[in-house]
Structures are given as structure tokens and as C-alpha cells.
Design a protein around this motif. Sequence first.
Motif, PDB file in Angstrom:
ATOM      1  N   VAL A 182     -50.296  -1.318  65.069  1.00  0.00           N
ATOM      2  CA  VAL A 182     -51.400  -2.103  65.667  1.00  0.00           C
ATOM      3  C   VAL A 182     -52.096  -3.014  64.651  1.00  0.00           C
ATOM      4  O   VAL A 182     -52.668  -4.033  65.029  1.00  0.00           O
ATOM      5  CB  VAL A 182     -52.413  -1.085  66.268  1.00  0.00           C
ATOM      6  N   GLY A 183     -52.032  -2.654  63.351  1.00  0.00           N
ATOM      7  CA  GLY A 183     -52.782  -3.411  62.340  1.00  0.00           C
ATOM      8  C   GLY A 183     -54.265  -3.273  62.624  1.00  0.00           C
ATOM      9  O   GLY A 183     -54.770  -2.169  62.850  1.00  0.00           O
ATOM     10  N   CYS A 184     -54.972  -4.402  62.644  1.00  0.00           N
ATOM     11  CA  CYS A 184     -56.414  -4.369  62.926  1.00  0.00           C
ATOM     12  C   CYS A 184     -56.700  -4.449  64.418  1.00  0.00           C
ATOM     13  O   CYS A 184     -57.865  -4.492  64.828  1.00  0.00           O
ATOM     14  CB  CYS A 184     -57.110  -5.517  62.201  1.00  0.00           C
ATOM     15  N   GLY A 185     -55.666  -4.517  65.203  1.00  0.00           N
ATOM     16  CA  GLY A 185     -55.862  -4.442  66.653  1.00  0.00           C
ATOM     17  C   GLY A 185     -56.042  -5.778  67.356  1.00  0.00           C
ATOM     18  O   GLY A 185     -56.471  -5.806  68.509  1.00  0.00           O
ATOM     19  N   ARG A 186     -55.675  -6.856  66.683  1.00  0.00           N
ATOM     20  CA  ARG A 186     -55.865  -8.185  67.297  1.00  0.00           C
ATOM     21  C   ARG A 186     -55.180  -8.280  68.664  1.00  0.00           C
ATOM     22  O   ARG A 186     -55.799  -8.643  69.662  1.00  0.00           O
ATOM     23  CB  ARG A 186     -55.327  -9.252  66.343  1.00  0.00           C
ATOM     24  N   ASP A 187     -53.894  -7.931  68.708  1.00  0.00           N
ATOM     25  CA  ASP A 187     -53.148  -8.054  69.967  1.00  0.00           C
ATOM     26  C   ASP A 187     -53.601  -7.013  70.988  1.00  0.00           C
ATOM     27  O   ASP A 187     -53.706  -7.310  72.175  1.00  0.00           O
ATOM     28  CB  ASP A 187     -51.637  -7.930  69.714  1.00  0.00           C
ATOM     29  N   ALA A 188     -53.855  -5.805  70.502  1.00  0.00           N
ATOM     30  CA  ALA A 188     -54.299  -4.746  71.416  1.00  0.00           C
ATOM     31  C   ALA A 188     -55.609  -5.152  72.097  1.00  0.00           C
ATOM     32  O   ALA A 188     -55.815  -4.892  73.294  1.00  0.00           O
ATOM     33  CB  ALA A 188     -54.472  -3.431  70.660  1.00  0.00           C
ATOM     34  N   ARG A 189     -56.487  -5.813  71.343  1.00  0.00           N
ATOM     35  CA  ARG A 189     -57.753  -6.266  71.941  1.00  0.00           C
ATOM     36  C   ARG A 189     -57.504  -7.324  72.997  1.00  0.00           C
ATOM     37  O   ARG A 189     -58.162  -7.362  74.036  1.00  0.00           O
ATOM     38  CB  ARG A 189     -58.692  -6.814  70.872  1.00  0.00           C
ATOM     39  N   PHE A 190     -56.548  -8.190  72.712  1.00  0.00           N
ATOM     40  CA  PHE A 190     -56.197  -9.229  73.691  1.00  0.00           C
ATOM     41  C   PHE A 190     -55.732  -8.557  74.994  1.00  0.00           C
ATOM     42  O   PHE A 190     -56.192  -8.895  76.077  1.00  0.00           O
ATOM     43  CB  PHE A 190     -55.089 -10.138  73.148  1.00  0.00           C
TER      44      PHE A 190
ATOM     45  N   GLY B  72     -52.279   3.061  70.815  1.00  0.00           N
ATOM     46  CA  GLY B  72     -51.414   2.606  69.748  1.00  0.00           C
ATOM     47  C   GLY B  72     -51.422   3.509  68.543  1.00  0.00           C
ATOM     48  O   GLY B  72     -52.129   4.515  68.484  1.00  0.00           O
ATOM     49  N   THR B  73     -50.597   3.100  67.585  1.00  0.00           N
ATOM     50  CA  THR B  73     -50.463   3.855  66.352  1.00  0.00           C
ATOM     51  C   THR B  73     -50.431   2.894  65.178  1.00  0.00           C
ATOM     52  O   THR B  73     -49.902   1.778  65.283  1.00  0.00           O
ATOM     53  CB  THR B  73     -49.177   4.712  66.395  1.00  0.00           C
ATOM     54  N   GLU B  74     -51.027   3.342  64.068  1.00  0.00           N
ATOM     55  CA  GLU B  74     -51.096   2.493  62.872  1.00  0.00           C
ATOM     56  C   GLU B  74     -51.117   3.386  61.640  1.00  0.00           C
ATOM     57  O   GLU B  74     -51.882   4.345  61.580  1.00  0.00           O
ATOM     58  CB  GLU B  74     -52.346   1.595  62.953  1.00  0.00           C
ATOM     59  N   LEU B  75     -50.262   3.035  60.675  1.00  0.00           N
ATOM     60  CA  LEU B  75     -50.133   3.844  59.467  1.00  0.00           C
ATOM     61  C   LEU B  75     -51.332   3.692  58.532  1.00  0.00           C
ATOM     62  O   LEU B  75     -51.735   4.643  57.863  1.00  0.00           O
ATOM     63  CB  LEU B  75     -48.852   3.427  58.734  1.00  0.00           C
ATOM     64  N   SER B  76     -51.888   2.489  58.481  1.00  0.00           N
ATOM     65  CA  SER B  76     -52.975   2.240  57.532  1.00  0.00           C
ATOM     66  C   SER B  76     -54.302   2.752  58.085  1.00  0.00           C
ATOM     67  O   SER B  76     -54.719   2.374  59.190  1.00  0.00           O
ATOM     68  CB  SER B  76     -53.058   0.728  57.249  1.00  0.00           C
TER      69      SER B  76
ATOM     70  N   TYR C 145     -45.065  -2.361  72.977  1.00  0.00           N
ATOM     71  CA  TYR C 145     -45.187  -3.687  72.367  1.00  0.00           C
ATOM     72  C   TYR C 145     -45.339  -3.539  70.858  1.00  0.00           C
ATOM     73  O   TYR C 145     -45.955  -2.576  70.378  1.00  0.00           O
ATOM     74  CB  TYR C 145     -46.443  -4.367  72.941  1.00  0.00           C
ATOM     75  N   SER C 146     -44.786  -4.488  70.115  1.00  0.00           N
ATOM     76  CA  SER C 146     -45.088  -4.528  68.679  1.00  0.00           C
ATOM     77  C   SER C 146     -44.894  -5.947  68.165  1.00  0.00           C
ATOM     78  O   SER C 146     -44.026  -6.678  68.635  1.00  0.00           O
ATOM     79  CB  SER C 146     -44.217  -3.545  67.894  1.00  0.00           C
ATOM     80  N   ASN C 147     -45.730  -6.310  67.219  1.00  0.00           N
ATOM     81  CA  ASN C 147     -45.643  -7.626  66.582  1.00  0.00           C
ATOM     82  C   ASN C 147     -45.391  -7.435  65.093  1.00  0.00           C
ATOM     83  O   ASN C 147     -46.248  -6.910  64.377  1.00  0.00           O
ATOM     84  CB  ASN C 147     -46.947  -8.410  66.801  1.00  0.00           C
ATOM     85  N   LEU C 148     -44.194  -7.808  64.641  1.00  0.00           N
ATOM     86  CA  LEU C 148     -43.813  -7.767  63.229  1.00  0.00           C
ATOM     87  C   LEU C 148     -43.874  -6.361  62.638  1.00  0.00           C
ATOM     88  O   LEU C 148     -44.038  -6.191  61.436  1.00  0.00           O
ATOM     89  CB  LEU C 148     -44.679  -8.750  62.412  1.00  0.00           C
ATOM     90  N   PHE C 149     -43.755  -5.366  63.508  1.00  0.00           N
ATOM     91  CA  PHE C 149     -43.770  -3.971  63.057  1.00  0.00           C
ATOM     92  C   PHE C 149     -42.381  -3.507  62.608  1.00  0.00           C
ATOM     93  O   PHE C 149     -42.236  -2.890  61.550  1.00  0.00           O
ATOM     94  CB  PHE C 149     -44.293  -3.069  64.186  1.00  0.00           C
ATOM     95  N   PHE C 150     -41.348  -3.838  63.374  1.00  0.00           N
ATOM     96  CA  PHE C 150     -40.000  -3.347  63.031  1.00  0.00           C
ATOM     97  C   PHE C 150     -39.468  -3.994  61.749  1.00  0.00           C
ATOM     98  O   PHE C 150     -38.436  -3.578  61.237  1.00  0.00           O
ATOM     99  CB  PHE C 150     -39.026  -3.563  64.197  1.00  0.00           C
TER     100      PHE C 150
END
Length: 173
Positions: free
Chosen positions: A6-14, A24-28, A63-68
Amino acid sequence: MTELGVGCGRDARFFASRRFRVRGTELSLQGCRYARSKGLDVEEGDALHYLRAQTSATVDAVYSNLFFNMEFTRQEHQALFAEVARVLRPGGLHLFSVRSVSDPWYGRGKPRGPDTFDPAPHGVPMHFFSPAYARGLLQRRFRLLALEELMEGEGEFPIRVLYVVARREPEDA
Ligand SMILES: C[S@@+](CC[C@H](N)C(=O)[O-])C[C@H]1O[C@@H](n2cnc3c(N)ncnc32)[C@H](O)[C@@H]1O
């Protein structure tokens, strides 16, 4: 829907603003905390671990953006795609974008594995995707609906990205 990395959640917020129910899930930890501060339901940790804890056939879209593009091996990609297939309902969508082997950053830095380079100190190691590699990961579990490659970004940091949409096939062939 579920977002991986998810990173900082930009797309999830959208998506949430469009009334999707997003988890979602995020390693950081930092990214995770920021996303949570924006009201998102994000679990800290590894995506594979997260997926393995989900019930089969319960998710409408992953969904994922630049995660894989993170430094996953082919085996790790296969394990992740198998889990995405398991958690998706039949007919559910797997939507992801990945840096392409035609990306201007492909080949920069130290080779770390097939199509994988470490551009340190200019970024983290990345595994670039060819259309054939993406198709191979989808195999028989998914039907490919769209695969498009476009330039993204501006100025000094253009990137070349593959956008993929695939549908979970109703039965394991
Ligand atoms: C290139 S960033 C993309 C972030 C976000 N999707 C975006 O578009 O802004 C990749 C993200 O995946 C996360 N990540 C890397 N490996 C991960 C893993 N094994 N499980 C979950 N998240 C991971 C990183 O911490 C990072 O936030």
C-alpha cells in the motif's frame, strides 16, 4: 478489495473515496502508520503472510501498484500469484502495474538475479517484468483481460510500466 504494498496509501485512499472497501498490507512500518493515520485498514507485514491468513474466495479484487517489482524471485512471485488466485472469488480481478524490462532503469546497477538490478544508492533492488513473464505468472488460474505498456512520470524520472488486468478463472484447470 485488497491492496498489496500500500505504501502511504495514496491509491487505497482514492479507492476508499470511491466507496470501495479497501484493506491492505505494507511492509514498511512508516508507510503503514501514515496510511492508518488516513483512516485506512492496513496491516503491517509481508504480503504473502497476509494473503495466507485470508479465507479462500472472499476477495473481489486484488490491486497493487509497483509492488511486484520489489526484489522477489520467480518462486516468490509464483507463491504470491497462487495466493492471490486463492483469495479471489471466481470472476474476481487481479489488477497490477509493474516496471517493464523496457524501463529506462532496466540494467542499471548491480545484477541480482534474472531481470533484477540493484541501483543503489539511487533506489532499491527491482525485478522488471516482460509481458511474457507476467503472462507466465498468471498461467491457467487467470484469464488475461488487458495488458498495456505505457510511459509514466515526468521530467528526469520517466518510467515504463506494464498495466495488467486479469480475471480469476472459475475453476482450477
Ligand atoms: C514501489 S512502492 C509502491 C507503493 C505504493 N503502491 C504506491 O504506488 O505508492 C512498493 C511498496 O511495497 C512495499 N513492500 C515491499 N515488499 C513488501 C512485502 N513483502 N510485503 C508487503 N509490502 C511490501 C514497500 O514497503 C513499498 O511501500
